[in-house]
Each structure stands twice: as structure tokens, then as C-alpha cells.
Write a protein that holds these residues in place. Structure first.
Motif, PDB file in Angstrom:
ATOM      1  N   LEU B  61      -3.360  28.954 -72.322  1.00  0.00           N
ATOM      2  CA  LEU B  61      -4.746  28.772 -72.759  1.00  0.00           C
ATOM      3  C   LEU B  61      -4.961  29.322 -74.163  1.00  0.00           C
ATOM      4  CD1 LEU B  61      -6.790  29.501 -69.541  1.00  0.00           C
ATOM      5  CD2 LEU B  61      -6.964  27.462 -70.952  1.00  0.00           C
ATOM      6  N   ASN B  75      11.855  23.761 -63.748  1.00  0.00           N
ATOM      7  CA  ASN B  75      11.484  25.033 -63.113  1.00  0.00           C
ATOM      8  C   ASN B  75      10.756  24.793 -61.789  1.00  0.00           C
ATOM      9  OD1 ASN B  75      12.559  26.606 -65.105  1.00  0.00           O
ATOM     10  ND2 ASN B  75      10.645  26.747 -66.282  1.00  0.00           N
ATOM     11  N   PHE B 269      -4.376  24.183 -60.308  1.00  0.00           N
ATOM     12  CA  PHE B 269      -5.543  24.932 -60.776  1.00  0.00           C
ATOM     13  C   PHE B 269      -5.199  26.408 -60.969  1.00  0.00           C
ATOM     14  CE2 PHE B 269      -9.172  27.651 -59.638  1.00  0.00           C
ATOM     15  CZ  PHE B 269     -10.080  27.264 -60.609  1.00  0.00           C
ATOM     16  N   ARG B 270      -4.553  26.982 -59.946  1.00  0.00           N
ATOM     17  CA  ARG B 270      -4.198  28.411 -60.014  1.00  0.00           C
ATOM     18  C   ARG B 270      -3.256  28.674 -61.200  1.00  0.00           C
ATOM     19  NH1 ARG B 270      -6.371  32.409 -58.217  1.00  0.00           N
ATOM     20  NH2 ARG B 270      -7.523  32.178 -56.308  1.00  0.00           N
ATOM     21  N   THR B 271      -2.283  27.786 -61.364  1.00  0.00           N
ATOM     22  CA  THR B 271      -1.287  28.009 -62.414  1.00  0.00           C
ATOM     23  C   THR B 271      -1.895  27.762 -63.794  1.00  0.00           C
ATOM     24  OG1 THR B 271       0.370  27.211 -60.855  1.00  0.00           O
ATOM     25  CG2 THR B 271       1.042  27.373 -63.151  1.00  0.00           C
ATOM     26  N   LEU B 273      -5.283  27.358 -64.788  1.00  0.00           N
ATOM     27  CA  LEU B 273      -6.507  28.031 -65.229  1.00  0.00           C
ATOM     28  C   LEU B 273      -6.547  29.508 -64.871  1.00  0.00           C
ATOM     29  CD1 LEU B 273      -9.262  25.321 -64.786  1.00  0.00           C
ATOM     30  CD2 LEU B 273      -8.288  26.229 -66.863  1.00  0.00           C
ATOM     31  N   ALA B 275      -3.818  31.544 -64.031  1.00  0.00           N
ATOM     32  CA  ALA B 275      -2.723  32.246 -64.707  1.00  0.00           C
ATOM     33  C   ALA B 275      -2.592  31.815 -66.167  1.00  0.00           C
ATOM     34  CB  ALA B 275      -1.408  32.007 -63.968  1.00  0.00           C
ATOM     35  N   GLY B 276      -3.358  30.828 -66.586  1.00  0.00           N
ATOM     36  CA  GLY B 276      -3.375  30.420 -67.999  1.00  0.00           C
ATOM     37  C   GLY B 276      -2.177  29.616 -68.454  1.00  0.00           C
ATOM     38  N   GLN B 277      -1.287  29.211 -67.524  1.00  0.00           N
ATOM     39  CA  GLN B 277      -0.075  28.463 -67.898  1.00  0.00           C
ATOM     40  C   GLN B 277      -0.384  26.962 -67.909  1.00  0.00           C
ATOM     41  OE1 GLN B 277       2.736  30.273 -68.756  1.00  0.00           O
ATOM     42  NE2 GLN B 277       1.206  31.886 -68.561  1.00  0.00           N
ATOM     43  N   GLU B 280       2.648  24.415 -67.472  1.00  0.00           N
ATOM     44  CA  GLU B 280       3.185  24.335 -66.117  1.00  0.00           C
ATOM     45  C   GLU B 280       2.163  23.694 -65.168  1.00  0.00           C
ATOM     46  OE1 GLU B 280       4.818  28.050 -64.752  1.00  0.00           O
ATOM     47  OE2 GLU B 280       4.908  27.276 -62.713  1.00  0.00           O
TER      48      GLU B 280
END
Lengths: 438, 309
Positions: B61, B75, B269-271, B273, B275-277, B280
Motif C-alpha cells: 500500500l 509463493n 482482502f486480508r492479504t 488490505l 496486511a498491505g501486500q 500478493e
């Protein structure tokens, strides 16, 4: 007892504070320089409603005093994080936002350097605690300013403990296990959140790891250190203790432990002071809640072989670097940290947030209620996720993927043996770390 | 020619030129299509190509990142949580769509019968579809609540059975999220098929009855073939929506317990927004594309064939 009413902030009182404090008396915040500018603030809803009202009042006062149009936009729960992420991603939509400690690390390049301001404010209150520096500084520069720590402690029912023959809150993990067995036998089990709860899951589970000497990373913040005899010992303890809990804890989201405790289905759980505050507010008209208020208290985390630790959610002010109004950002932050505002705001929250300044210890910011006294002692216990390394994007990703929580949950539910669960977690951490090393 | 008429003179050739320009079918066609193309380019193509660019980079982000080729995808296929989410998504979609198909068809046949308050009932069954996902999911969350499940109260106090760990047990948690998705999506299939049922001429049923067809045969040889085109369209749409569903899982379990209900949308969404990745997260989203693409292409070809026919 109802929470104390918010003291009304007057324009004159703020101006008086400005005269008394160099922070507010800066000519740089003169009306003319900010007239015609705008400041949009992203905020959530803090649990104590008066704290939200105080923020709104402060925004109005700063508007009046500086000529700048200050607007507060509120978002519920996880929506705030998503909105902050979109402002960071697009560079538009707001000037300041309330974030959590990891946001500082995730968004550092997109945040304003507020080192000068942070040092000024720190001096004002006798210096920032180390935990605030850890949460807000990246590469030696302040990229956010700490609002406060929401301290999680054990909430427990004194009557249920007494009925089970436990006369005080356990001081060690061994004692906690013994107490859990006795309480379970009486039909009043303890409950530790093992679900994907964004707040309670980490404040419940990281302290167990640390108390047994386990850690996610080495001090360099890059070398994965989760797979150790200490972590396995912590996982074994958890798996044993889980036998005496309500199995529903693996699905608990943030509100569930509050509900279970308030319904008398759970004799002890880890939470901020919101269980007590909710019961106390309802007590005058609700005999069940009155009974809970009279028969509950708060306890420190027990000591493990490696010590006594805690993990709290930290709120920070994020000054977005893309904002066209950096002077406005600083003007608002100065008003927030003024002695006329922050101590009142902290006192009103009754330790929902504990301050991050050494100087607050001697100030009248602590709750008068004896059952909330313990929160004063919690400053020293807080560690941030990522230990023994600094907070980092890798640690943030592990939190967001609930790796540690699921490691314990897999062992507790028998899905894996403790050593296997730790090995599983190590694979996750390795993969997260590998991306950063590449 | 007076001076006052002079300014009007060039307007006529201009108008004529415009008219002849619009008379050109190719030009007019392009003009008429342009708004849709611009809208699709802005709202579909741009985000899509941005997602591809992100998925091929290590963008976060706060940082535009660098080109990393297919590293993000490589990955993912070594990541237990991603593989679990992929499997969950397939199970969630297959089970939900099959259940919605059976129940939706049954619902349509039922609503096609004559009974008192038929219109009211038809309107009422649409409620789960109309109610915002969040509200419906919150209501179910209370029913499955680990502490105060009303379903468990009924099981215990009315049927004398033991309560079930609706959201606690990994397998039952998946059943729970599928149940809510089916509850929400069945009315769409039901009402769509009902519309198709009502367009079947009654003469066909009369003729088949005269030929001695029983109820089952009438359904098999008259009803089913005639509702099939609509049913397939509804089925494809339902599959696409279920495959990319986010709200039900996020509202009920946030992917827990122990990632047992994480689907690709919630993991992305979790990854991306939380975790900002972004790189990925975009890669996770794009792995949904192959199946969706197959469905969309198949559906478009079908529509084109039926248009030609």
C-alpha cells in the motif's frame, strides 16, 4: 455508576491552554494562515461514547480558533482500517487518521515525518514510553503519534472463583491451569479467545507465547524463531488448559467473550475494561449486571517461566503525507496533545486507553473506581507483536493471518500435536519472512 | 443577398456535413457504442489490468514495488493457507450451487402452483435476496452464536438433543457458511425459474396430458427443457457470485476457525488490505480468474448461439 460526563471544552479554555503551553501558543497556527483550509480526520468509534464527543468538540474548537474547516468522519470496526488503506493507496480522502501500531510500519513512506512535533510533545509530558517509540518510530523518525494503549487484563468473577475454591487470581500459569480445572468442574469455565478476532485474539495469545519464553523473530526482526522448546511448552500448556474451557472459544470473535462473561457463562477472560464498564452502566436498572459488577474484578497476566507480559491494541494518529495541509495536521495534533485536552480525554476513558507518557503517572488521569485501579500498573507489561524483533510488516502480516492464534487452536482442538502445530506455524512465518528477504 | 443572412450560410453546410457523417452506419455505430466502451474501460478494463500489474509486482500500500514476474503466484502455491482457501472456495461454491439449484427449482415449482396469498408469498421469499448481505449475515451470526445460539436452544429445549458447535467445529463452520449462502441465493434461482415456468404455454401441458404423460413425465419432457436456458443462465451467474463471495464468510467467521472457512475473496482482502501486500492480494484474486473465465466464455457463446437461432 455512570461514567463521568465529558468536561465541556471552551474556546477560551483552549486559548488559555495555548497561552500556557508553547505547543498551542505557536504563531504558526495563527488564524490567517489556516483560514480557507480543510482538515478531514478519519476516526472509529471508541468504546466510551464521551471520548468520541470530546474529539468532535475539539474539532469544532480547532475550526473556530484557526479558521480551518475540520471534519471528523467515523467508520465502524474494521471499516476504518480499510478506509485508511484506501487513503494511503490513493493519496486522497483525508489528512489525518486513527490507526493501529502496525500501520506506522506498513505505511511509513506515505506518512509525514512528525519527529519535531513528537519530541516537543514528549517533553511536555515527561517523555514517551518505549512502547510508544516502538509503535510510532520507523528508522529513527516519528511517523505517527501514539494516542494510547487499550490494556487487556484478566476479567474474572470473584464469586465463581471462591465457589471453586480459588481464593485469588492465579499468579502463575501453573496456578491458572489448576484454577481452570476447578472452575470447569463447577460448570464455570474460563475462556481465552482462539477465533479470528481482530483485537482480542492477539491480546489473548501473544502473552502466553512470551510468558513461556517463545518469540516469533530474533532481534533482527528477520530470522524466524517460533520453533523452539519454549513455544512448544506454551502450546502444550494451552492444549492442556483448553480441556477446561468452553470449546466455543475457537469461534469467538471480538464481542463473544464479553457476551459470555456478561451472561455468566464464563468465569474469566482477557479483555479491556469494556466488560466492566458495560455492566456498571447497566447495573442501576439490571440486577444481573449489578451482581456482576459486585462480583468481578481485574487481574494481571500470570507469570510464566520467562516472565509476565501483555499485548495491547495501540491507537496512533497517522498524518498522511499526501495531505495538502501539513500545518493543519500539526495544528490539530498540538490541540489534541494540549494539557487542556489530553488529560481530560484520558480520564474520561477510565483507562480504556492508558497513556503513553511517563509524566501521566503523577497526573489526575486515572479512574477513581477501585476495580479499575489495576490498569494503572499495565504500562510496563506491553510488548508488541514481532518480538524479539521490532514491529514490522512481516509481524503485521502474521497477525493479519492469525498464524499464532491458529497454531494454538490447532493444538488445542487436537488437529495437530503441539510440536506439529509449532512446525506448521514456522512454515507460515518462514514464508512471510522469505518475501521480505527476497 | 443581405448582410443579415450571411452568418446563417455556413451553418447549413455544417449541419449537412454532420447529418451525412451520422448517416454513415460505421460512424453512428461507433458513436452509439462509445459510452459503453468508455464505461467498461474505466470500470472493468482499467481495474483488471491494474490488478494484473500489481500481481506481477511486490507492491504494498505504501510502495509501488518492483516487477517480480510470477513470484507471487509461485509463493501462493507453496502457502498452506492459500491452498486451504482454494479448496474451501471450491467446496463452498460446489455445495452452495448444487443446493441452490435443487431448492431453487423446488421453490419455483411450488410458487407456480395456485394457493391463497400466492403473491404475498412470492414477494416474501425474495426477502433473503433483497436484504443487504451484512444484515442477513448478522442475523445468522446470532443464530449460530457460540454463546447464545437460538438453533441450539431449539435443539436442546424442544428436541431434547445436544447443541451443535456451529462455528466452532471446522467442518460444521463450513456447513454453516454454505447454509447462509444457500438461504441468500435460493430466492434468486427460484424467482428466475418461476418466470421461465410462467412463460410455458399451458397448451403443451394439455397436449402431454392427452398423450397420457404423468406429472413426472410432464416435468421431464415439457418443463425442464423449456426452463433449461433460463436455469443455466441463472446457474452460471450464481456460480460466479458464489465463487467470489466475500460478505457471508467475512461476516460469520472471518475465515476461522483455523482458516477452515477462509475463501479466496476473504484471503485476498486480508492479504491486500489488512496486511498491505497489494501485489500478493491481487495475485490471490487473479487465481479466481480461470474458472470464472471458463464460465463467462461458455455463457457468452451460449447467448450468441441462442441469439443466432
Amino acid at each position: 455508576m455512570t461514567p463521568p460526563r465529558t468536561p465541556v471544552l471552551g474556546r477560551r479554555s483552549l486559548l488559555a491552554a495555548g497561552a500556557a503551553l508553547p505547543l498551542l501558543a505557536r504563531p504558526a497556527i495563527a488564524q490567517n494562515s489556516l483560514k480557507g483550509t480543510k482538515l478531514t480526520i478519519l476516526a472509529g468509534s471508541w468504546y466510551v461514547p464521551e471520548n468520541n464527543t470530546q474529539l468532535d468538540q475539539l474539532a469544532a474548537e480547532v475550526s473556530k480558533d484557526t479558521g480551518m474547516e475540520v471534519r471528523v468522519e467515523r467508520f465502524a470496526g474494521d471499516e476504518l482500517g480499510t478506509k485508511v488503506a484506501s487513503v494511503i493507496g490513493t493519496g486522497r480522502g483525508a489528512d489525518l487518521g486513527v490507526g493501529v501500531e502496525f500501520d506506522t510500519y506498513l505505511y511509513a513512506p506515505k506518512l509525514l515525518d512528525v519527529t519535531d512535533l513528537a519530541e516537543e510533545i514528549g517533553k511536555q509530558y515527561g517523555g514517551w514510553f518505549d512502547v510508544a517509540r516502538a509503535a510510532c518510530m520507523v528508522d529513527g523518525r516519528w511517523k505517527s503519534l501514539c494516542i494510547g494503549q487499550a490494556p487487556a487484563a484478566w476479567n474474572y468473577r470473584t464469586d465463581m472463583f471462591a465457589a471453586a475454591g480459588v481464593d485469588k487470581f492465579p499468579d502463575t500459569f501453573d496456578e491458572l491451569l489448576v484454577a481452570a480445572k476447578k472452575l470447569h468442574a463447577k460448570g464455570t469455565p474460563i475462556g481465552m479467545t482462539l477465533g479470528h478476532a481482530s483485537g482480542d485474539a492477539r491480546s489473548t495469545n501473544y502473552p502466553v507465547l512470551w510468558a513461556f519464553g517463545g518469540k516469533e523473530f530474533e532481534a533482527d526482526g528477520k530470522t524466524v524463531a517460533i520453533n523452539s522448546p519454549e513455544t512448544i511448552a506454551a502450546t502444550e500448556w494451552y492444549a492442556e488448559c483448553f480441556k477446561y474451557m468452553d470449546p466455543g472459544v475457537t469461534a469467538w470473535l471480538d464481542p463473544d467473550n464479553n457476551q459470555a462473561f456478561l451472561a455468566g457463562k464464563c468465569s474469566a477472560t482477557i479483555n479491556v475494561n469494556t466488560i466492566y464498564l458495560a455492566a456498571r452502566a447497566a447495573a442501576p436498572t439490571d440486577p444481573v449486571k449489578k451482581n456482576i459488577v459486585e462480583n468481578m474484578n481485574h487481574g494481571l497476566w500470570p507469570k510464566g517461566p520467562a516472565g509476565r507480559y501483555a499485548n495491547y491494541n495501540i491507537n496512533v494518529w497517522l498524518p498522511f503525507a499526501a495531505s495538502p495541509n501539513p500545518e493543519g495536521q500539526k495544528a490539530f495534533l498540538r490541540a489534541w496533545y494540549s494539557k487542556n485536552f489530553l488529560p481530560n480525554w484520558t480520564k474520561t476513558g477510565q483507562s480504556y486507553f492508558i497513556p503513553t507518557f511517563a509524566g501521566f503517572d503523577a497526573m489526575d488521569v486515572w479512574p477513581d473506581d477501585p476495580k479499575l485501579k489495576i490498569f494503572r500498573e499495565l504500562n510496563k507489561l506491553n510488548r508488541l507483536a514481532g518480538y524479539a524483533g521490532p514491529p514490522s510488516p512481516a509481524a503485521a502480516e502474521a497477525v493479519s493471518k492469525y498464524v499464532l492464534v491458529d497454531m494454538f487452536a490447532k493444538a488445542c482442538t487436537g488437529q495437530m500435536k503441539p510440536a506439529e502445530a509449532v512446525k506448521w506455524a514456522e512454515r507460515q512465518y518462514d514464508q512471510i519472512a522469505k518475501k521480505r528477504r527476497a | 443577398m443581405s448582410a443579415t443572412t450571411l452568418p446563417a450560410a455556413p451553418a447549413r453546410p455544417r449541419a449537412r456535413r454532420l447529418a451525412s457523417w451520422l448517416d454513415n452506419e460505421r460512424t453512428l455505430g461507433l458513436l452509439l457504442v462509445a459510452p459503453v466502451v468508455i464505461l467498461l474501460a474505466a470500470l472493468v478494463a482499467y481495474p483488471f489490468f491494474t490488478a494484473i500489474r500489481s500481481a506481477l509486482s511486490d507492491q504494498t500500500l505504501a510502495d509501488a514495488g518492483e516487477f517480480v514476474g510470477l513470484d507471487n503466484f509461485a509463493n501462493l502455491f507453496q502457502d498452506d493457507i492459500y491452498l486451504r482457501a482454494l479448496r474451501n472456495t471450491l467446496v463452498y461454491t460446489a455445495a452452495s450451487v448444487v443446493a441452490k439449484l435443487v431448492l431453487g427449482l423446488a421453490l419455483a415449482l411450488l410458487l407456480n402452483e395456485t394457493f391463497p396469498f400466492r403473491r404475498l408469498v412470492r414477494a416474501a421469499v425474495l426477502l433473503p435476496w433483497i436484504v443487504p448481505t451484512v444484515l442477513g449475515t448478522m442475523a445468522w451470526l446470532w443464530m449460530f452464536n457460540p454463546n447464545f445460539s437460538v438453533l441450539n436452544w431449539v435443539l436442546t429445549n424442544i428436541f431434547g438433543l445436544r447443541g451443535l458447535p456451529w462455528l466452532t467445529d471446522p467442518a460444521l463452520a463450513m456447513v454453516s457458511v454454505i447454509t447462509v449462502n444457500v438461504w441468500r441465493g435460493t430466492p434468486f434461482l427460484g424467482i428466475t425459474v418461476l418466470a421461465a415456468l410462467q412463460s410455458i404455454p399451458p397448451d403443451l401441458y394439455d397436449a402431454s396430458a392427452i398423450d397420457g404423460a404423468n406429472k413426472l413425465q410432464r416435468f421431464r419432457y415439457v418443463t425442464l427443457p423449456l426452463v433449461m436456458p433460463v436455469l443455466l443462465t441463472a446457474l452460471v451467474l450464481s456460480t460466479i457470485w458464489t465463487f467470489s463471495d466475500f460478505g457471508v464468510v467475512y461476516g460469520l467467521t472471518q475465515g476461522g476457525p483455523m482458516n477452515a472457512t477462509h475463501v479466496l475473496a476473504t484471503l485476498a482482502f486480508r492479504t491486500g488490505l489488512t496486511a498491505g501486500q497489494i501485489g500478493e492480494g491481487a495475485a490471490i484474486s487473479l487465481t479466481m480468474l480461470p474458472l470464472l473465465l471458463v464460465l463467462i466464455v461458455w455463457q457468452l457463446r451460449r447467448i450468441r448461439r441462442s441469439a443466432v437461432a
